[in-house]
Design a protein around this motif. Structure first.
Motif, mmCIF file in Angstrom:
data_model
loop_
_atom_site.group_PDB
_atom_site.id
_atom_site.type_symbol
_atom_site.label_atom_id
_atom_site.label_comp_id
_atom_site.label_asym_id
_atom_site.label_seq_id
_atom_site.Cartn_x
_atom_site.Cartn_y
_atom_site.Cartn_z
ATOM 1 N N VAL A 134 1.168 2.935 -13.984
ATOM 2 C CA VAL A 134 0.213 2.177 -14.784
ATOM 3 C C VAL A 134 -0.637 1.295 -13.887
ATOM 4 C CG1 VAL A 134 -0.036 0.422 -16.581
ATOM 5 C CG2 VAL A 134 1.690 2.217 -16.813
ATOM 6 N N ALA A 135 0.006 0.631 -12.921
ATOM 7 C CA ALA A 135 -0.724 -0.248 -12.010
ATOM 8 C C ALA A 135 -1.770 0.531 -11.219
ATOM 9 C CB ALA A 135 0.256 -0.947 -11.067
ATOM 10 N N GLN B 209 -4.894 1.315 -12.857
ATOM 11 C CA GLN B 209 -5.783 0.157 -12.953
ATOM 12 C C GLN B 209 -6.427 -0.186 -11.616
ATOM 13 O OE1 GLN B 209 -6.103 -1.331 -16.185
ATOM 14 N NE2 GLN B 209 -5.042 0.607 -16.499
ATOM 15 N N GLY B 210 -6.169 0.637 -10.597
ATOM 16 C CA GLY B 210 -6.705 0.362 -9.268
ATOM 17 C C GLY B 210 -5.861 -0.596 -8.471
ATOM 18 N N ASP B 211 -4.617 -0.796 -8.877
ATOM 19 C CA ASP B 211 -3.729 -1.762 -8.217
ATOM 20 C C ASP B 211 -2.630 -1.011 -7.471
ATOM 21 O OD1 ASP B 211 -2.114 -3.873 -7.482
ATOM 22 O OD2 ASP B 211 -1.213 -4.079 -9.469
ATOM 23 N N PHE B 212 -2.606 -1.161 -6.136
ATOM 24 C CA PHE B 212 -1.611 -0.471 -5.323
ATOM 25 C C PHE B 212 -0.661 -1.448 -4.623
ATOM 26 C CE2 PHE B 212 -4.730 2.682 -6.154
ATOM 27 C CZ PHE B 212 -4.076 3.899 -6.115
ATOM 28 N N VAL B 213 -0.643 -2.693 -5.062
ATOM 29 C CA VAL B 213 0.295 -3.667 -4.513
ATOM 30 C C VAL B 213 1.674 -3.382 -5.099
ATOM 31 C CG1 VAL B 213 0.890 -6.113 -4.360
ATOM 32 C CG2 VAL B 213 -1.493 -5.388 -4.194
ATOM 33 N N GLU B 214 2.705 -3.416 -4.265
ATOM 34 C CA GLU B 214 4.046 -3.048 -4.721
ATOM 35 C C GLU B 214 5.072 -4.082 -4.297
ATOM 36 O OE1 GLU B 214 4.844 0.792 -3.095
ATOM 37 O OE2 GLU B 214 3.581 1.855 -4.554
ATOM 38 N N GLY B 215 6.264 -3.988 -4.901
ATOM 39 C CA GLY B 215 7.413 -4.792 -4.492
ATOM 40 C C GLY B 215 7.189 -6.290 -4.642
ATOM 41 N N PRO B 216 7.848 -7.077 -3.780
ATOM 42 C CA PRO B 216 7.720 -8.539 -3.864
ATOM 43 C C PRO B 216 6.289 -9.040 -3.682
ATOM 44 C CG PRO B 216 9.607 -7.925 -2.514
ATOM 45 C CD PRO B 216 8.854 -6.660 -2.789
ATOM 46 N N ASP B 217 5.420 -8.213 -3.081
ATOM 47 C CA ASP B 217 4.027 -8.633 -2.918
ATOM 48 C C ASP B 217 3.349 -8.885 -4.259
ATOM 49 O OD1 ASP B 217 4.100 -8.642 -0.196
ATOM 50 O OD2 ASP B 217 3.066 -6.728 0.069
ATOM 51 N N ARG B 218 3.826 -8.231 -5.329
ATOM 52 C CA ARG B 218 3.224 -8.465 -6.643
ATOM 53 C C ARG B 218 3.409 -9.916 -7.067
ATOM 54 N NH1 ARG B 218 6.311 -3.490 -9.382
ATOM 55 N NH2 ARG B 218 7.911 -4.494 -8.117
ATOM 56 N N TYR B 219 4.561 -10.474 -6.751
ATOM 57 C CA TYR B 219 4.815 -11.871 -7.116
ATOM 58 C C TYR B 219 4.116 -12.836 -6.163
ATOM 59 C CZ TYR B 219 8.001 -10.165 -10.609
ATOM 60 O OH TYR B 219 8.520 -9.525 -11.709
ATOM 61 N N ALA B 220 3.995 -12.438 -4.908
ATOM 62 C CA ALA B 220 3.227 -13.266 -3.970
ATOM 63 C C ALA B 220 1.769 -13.329 -4.397
ATOM 64 C CB ALA B 220 3.351 -12.699 -2.559
ATOM 65 N N ARG B 221 1.229 -12.215 -4.849
ATOM 66 C CA ARG B 221 -0.153 -12.205 -5.326
ATOM 67 C C ARG B 221 -0.293 -13.037 -6.604
ATOM 68 N NH1 ARG B 221 -2.614 -6.583 -7.117
ATOM 69 N NH2 ARG B 221 -0.910 -6.827 -8.623
ATOM 70 N N ALA B 222 0.675 -12.906 -7.531
ATOM 71 C CA ALA B 222 0.613 -13.704 -8.765
ATOM 72 C C ALA B 222 0.672 -15.191 -8.454
ATOM 73 C CB ALA B 222 1.762 -13.306 -9.693
#
Length: 354
Positions: A141-142, A145-158
């Motif tokens: 799904v990500a 949407q053009g989103d290829f960030v994975e793993g803990p990086d998703r929370y770092a980005r948030a």
């Protein structure tokens, strides 16, 4: 790098709040969400579309929630459904006091743009907008949407997303340089900055999710699966998660409220609720969550409230009818202040079907 702006000293509401969930993909056959209708026959000369469409149905649910006494409505982020911010904007504009929680994904917009849109929504709604961030999307799904960030990086980005959104809202000259986002001398001035920043609802049970909430959330909403009666070595799962998150937030000098998503099927008595559950199961849509009489479901909710949950996100379909039903029969029971009973002793809890 600017530290996150702390939440208000006491974000926990004095009484429980109840939020309904909006069906951004339609409500079964209602709402006209899906392929367009077939072309009319040649002899039809009035080609105007029908007067009732998907947003009319969503507005009906919002109106039902306001009339029935709910505190708010959630339009969840759904890559295959209506845009949640647009749905929430319509809800806020059509209501007088209902709060609207808009689902957001940190990968589909910049934090400055999200904050700018939200500042305008706060201005014309009298400060009734909340954010519900969806951080941990299914990878397919990500990527769609053009989103290829994975793993803990998703929370770092948030973390960066929320830090910047709050920063530009509260400072008229704001600079931030992070791994995922950069802002140079940005920030809002009056009147955009006059309204309060939206309340932030977050979810999840991973260490990364709990850490993000400890730094940023006003409300952390647990899934119903976390409320199941299973016991671990650390005690009840929900109690352990609440205690863990309280400690993490205290380490940042913050406090936050705790919420729970509850699918509900409630009727006048248990037998009627069971019969409806059986009918839905036979139709291929087995209920999950709490099933029982209004008194039983109310006792279960009081039990969760006694454990520290103050925000209840209720899911009940069909949405218009169930919103009125719960508002008329369930919410008054929860205003009586009677003693709580153990949830597992009073109401059937169905497992979520994954």
């Amino acid at each position: 790098m600017t530290a996150p702006v702390p939440a208000s000293p006491d974000p926990v509401p004095p009484v429980p709040e109840f939020i309904v969930t909006l069906p951004t993909r339609g409500d079964g056959a209602r709402g006209d969400f899906g392929p367009p209708p077939p072309a009319p026959p040649a002899f039809v000369t009035d080609l105007r579309p029908g007067a009732y469409g998907p947003f009319d149905h969503l507005a009906e649910i919002g109106r039902a929630a306001e009339i029935a006494g709910f505190d708010g409505a959630l339009a969840p982020f759904d890559a295959g459904g209506e845009e949640s911010v647009v749905v929430t904007a319509g809800l806020l504009r059509a209501s007088r006091w209902l709060r609207g929680a808009a689902g957001l994904h940190p990968g589909v917009a910049t934090p400055v743009y999200a904050a700018k849109v939200s500042a305008s929504l706060q201005r014309f709604s009298g400060g009734r907008l909340d954010w519900r961030l969806s951080v941990d999307l299914d990878p397919s799904v990500a990527r769609a949407q053009g989103d290829f960030v994975e793993g803990p990086d998703r929370y770092a980005r948030a973390d960066e997303f929320l830090t910047i959104a709050k920063g530009v809202w509260h400072e008229d000259s704001y600079t931030y340089e992070g791994r995922f986002f950069q802002v140079l001398a940005g920030g809002f001035q009056a009147p955009l900055s006059d309204r309060p920043f939206p309340r932030v609802h977050l979810s999840g049970t991973s260490p990364e999710a709990l850490d993000l909430s400890a730094r940023h959330a006003d409300v952390h909403v647990f899934d119903f699966a976390a409320a199941q009666p299973g016991v671990s070595r650390q005690g009840d799962v929900l109690d352990a998660l609440i205690a863990d998150l309280r400690a993490r937030a205290a380490g940042h000098g913050r406090a936050l409220a705790f919420g729970l998503t509850l699918p509900v099927l409630a009727r006048e008595d248990e037998e009627e609720a069971r019969a409806e559950a059986a009918r839905r199961t036979a139709a291929g849509a087995p209920p999950s969550g709490l099933t029982g009489s209004y008194d039983q479901v109310a006792d279960a909710i009081r039990g969760f409230a006694a454990r520290g949950v103050t925000t209840f996100v209720l899911e009940a379909a069909p949405y218009v009818e169930e919103t009125y039903r719960l508002g008329e029969h369930l919410l008054p029971l929860l205003a009586t202040g009677t003693a709580p009973a153990a949830a597992s002793d009073t109401v059937k809890e169905h497992e979520h079907a994954d």
